[in-house]
Design a protein around this motif. Structure first.
Motif, PDB file in Angstrom:
ATOM      1  N   ILE A  69       0.849  -1.184   0.000  1.00  0.00           N
ATOM      2  CA  ILE A  69       0.000   0.000   0.000  1.00  0.00           C
ATOM      3  C   ILE A  69       0.891   1.242   0.000  1.00  0.00           C
ATOM      4  O   ILE A  69       1.667   1.447   0.933  1.00  0.00           O
ATOM      5  N   VAL A  70       0.768   2.061  -1.045  1.00  0.00           N
ATOM      6  CA  VAL A  70       1.628   3.240  -1.148  1.00  0.00           C
ATOM      7  C   VAL A  70       0.850   4.551  -1.208  1.00  0.00           C
ATOM      8  O   VAL A  70       1.384   5.599  -0.866  1.00  0.00           O
ATOM      9  N   LYS A  75      -3.951   4.077   2.498  1.00  0.00           N
ATOM     10  CA  LYS A  75      -3.437   3.826   3.841  1.00  0.00           C
ATOM     11  C   LYS A  75      -4.508   4.146   4.877  1.00  0.00           C
ATOM     12  O   LYS A  75      -4.738   3.373   5.806  1.00  0.00           O
ATOM     13  N   GLU A  76      -5.192   5.274   4.683  1.00  0.00           N
ATOM     14  CA  GLU A  76      -6.248   5.664   5.616  1.00  0.00           C
ATOM     15  C   GLU A  76      -7.396   4.664   5.566  1.00  0.00           C
ATOM     16  O   GLU A  76      -7.907   4.247   6.614  1.00  0.00           O
ATOM     17  N   ARG A  77      -7.785   4.245   4.370  1.00  0.00           N
ATOM     18  CA  ARG A  77      -8.870   3.269   4.234  1.00  0.00           C
ATOM     19  C   ARG A  77      -8.475   1.957   4.894  1.00  0.00           C
ATOM     20  O   ARG A  77      -9.277   1.316   5.571  1.00  0.00           O
ATOM     21  N   PHE A 120      -0.358  11.328  11.174  1.00  0.00           N
ATOM     22  CA  PHE A 120      -0.616  10.516  12.355  1.00  0.00           C
ATOM     23  C   PHE A 120      -2.072  10.659  12.787  1.00  0.00           C
ATOM     24  O   PHE A 120      -2.765   9.670  13.019  1.00  0.00           O
ATOM     25  N   TYR A 121      -2.536  11.893  12.893  1.00  0.00           N
ATOM     26  CA  TYR A 121      -3.897  12.102  13.378  1.00  0.00           C
ATOM     27  C   TYR A 121      -4.957  11.717  12.342  1.00  0.00           C
ATOM     28  O   TYR A 121      -6.075  11.366  12.709  1.00  0.00           O
ATOM     29  N   LYS A 122      -4.615  11.725  11.068  1.00  0.00           N
ATOM     30  CA  LYS A 122      -5.540  11.186  10.057  1.00  0.00           C
ATOM     31  C   LYS A 122      -5.702   9.683  10.261  1.00  0.00           C
ATOM     32  O   LYS A 122      -6.805   9.150  10.132  1.00  0.00           O
ATOM     33  N   TYR A 123      -4.613   9.002  10.579  1.00  0.00           N
ATOM     34  CA  TYR A 123      -4.691   7.564  10.848  1.00  0.00           C
ATOM     35  C   TYR A 123      -5.482   7.290  12.121  1.00  0.00           C
ATOM     36  O   TYR A 123      -6.250   6.328  12.191  1.00  0.00           O
ATOM     37  N   VAL A 124      -5.309   8.145  13.129  1.00  0.00           N
ATOM     38  CA  VAL A 124      -6.080   7.989  14.363  1.00  0.00           C
ATOM     39  C   VAL A 124      -7.574   8.136  14.061  1.00  0.00           C
ATOM     40  O   VAL A 124      -8.402   7.367  14.561  1.00  0.00           O
ATOM     41  N   HIS A 139     -16.033   6.450   3.575  1.00  0.00           N
ATOM     42  CA  HIS A 139     -15.248   7.474   4.279  1.00  0.00           C
ATOM     43  C   HIS A 139     -13.970   7.830   3.522  1.00  0.00           C
ATOM     44  O   HIS A 139     -13.478   8.956   3.638  1.00  0.00           O
ATOM     45  N   TYR A 140     -13.415   6.870   2.795  1.00  0.00           N
ATOM     46  CA  TYR A 140     -12.132   7.071   2.110  1.00  0.00           C
ATOM     47  C   TYR A 140     -12.272   6.701   0.633  1.00  0.00           C
ATOM     48  O   TYR A 140     -11.694   5.722   0.165  1.00  0.00           O
ATOM     49  N   PRO A 141     -13.021   7.508  -0.120  1.00  0.00           N
ATOM     50  CA  PRO A 141     -13.322   7.177  -1.521  1.00  0.00           C
ATOM     51  C   PRO A 141     -12.148   7.378  -2.480  1.00  0.00           C
ATOM     52  O   PRO A 141     -12.199   6.922  -3.617  1.00  0.00           O
TER      53      PRO A 141
END
Length: 149
Positions: A69-70, A75-77, A120-124, A139-141
């Motif tokens: 995954i790049v 990554k967020e999805r 970091f906070y996007k991943y949280v 949420h992550y289109p």
């Protein structure tokens, strides 16, 4: 109450051992041993952007790289999907959880808003979306990879 505290301490101890064992496995992956790959990876990492969040993201990026995954949106999805269904993504979800599931007392207050802090906070937030059983695909289109079935 003491019995519950003892059981929780034993559970945490077992989880820490599992994470340590999984990190040993991760460090033996081919990408972790290839010096050229490591050099390229470090050059592109956010390590130098933020001394606290950079190393955390570097470890998270190793896991994403192992999974192929790049793209940031993917990554967020993926984080969302991992928190929604951790067993499906084990052991990778355990590594990600170990990095993101930190007590607020452990986190350093950002001194500036830089790319590492934002990532970091996007991943949280993605982890929260997954824990809340949110629709990660919706949420992550911006990601074309399907992470849910």
């Amino acid at each position: 109450i003491r019995e519950a505290q003892r059981q929780e301490a034993l559970r945490i101890q077992a989880e820490q051992k599992l994470i340590a064992d999984q990190q040993k496995i991760l460090h033996h992956q081919p990408f972790a041993q290839d010096p050229q790959h490591q050099q390229n990876f470090l050059r592109n990492s956010t390590l130098l952007v933020d001394p606290f969040y950079g190393p955390i993201l570097q470890r998270i990026d190793k896991i994403f790289l192992q999974m192929g995954i790049v793209e940031e949106g993917c990554k967020e999805r993926l984080v969302c999907s991992m928190y929604k269904n951790p067993a499906r993504f084990s052991p990778h979800s355990n590594f990600i959880s170990a990095e993101l599931s930190r007590d607020t007392n452990e986190l350093q207050k950002p001194t500036s808003t830089n790319t590492a802090v934002i990532r970091f906070y996007k991943y949280v937030q993605a982890a929260r979306d997954g824990q809340d059983q949110g629709d990660c695909l919706r949420h992550y289109p911006q990601c074309s990879i399907t992470t849910e079935r």
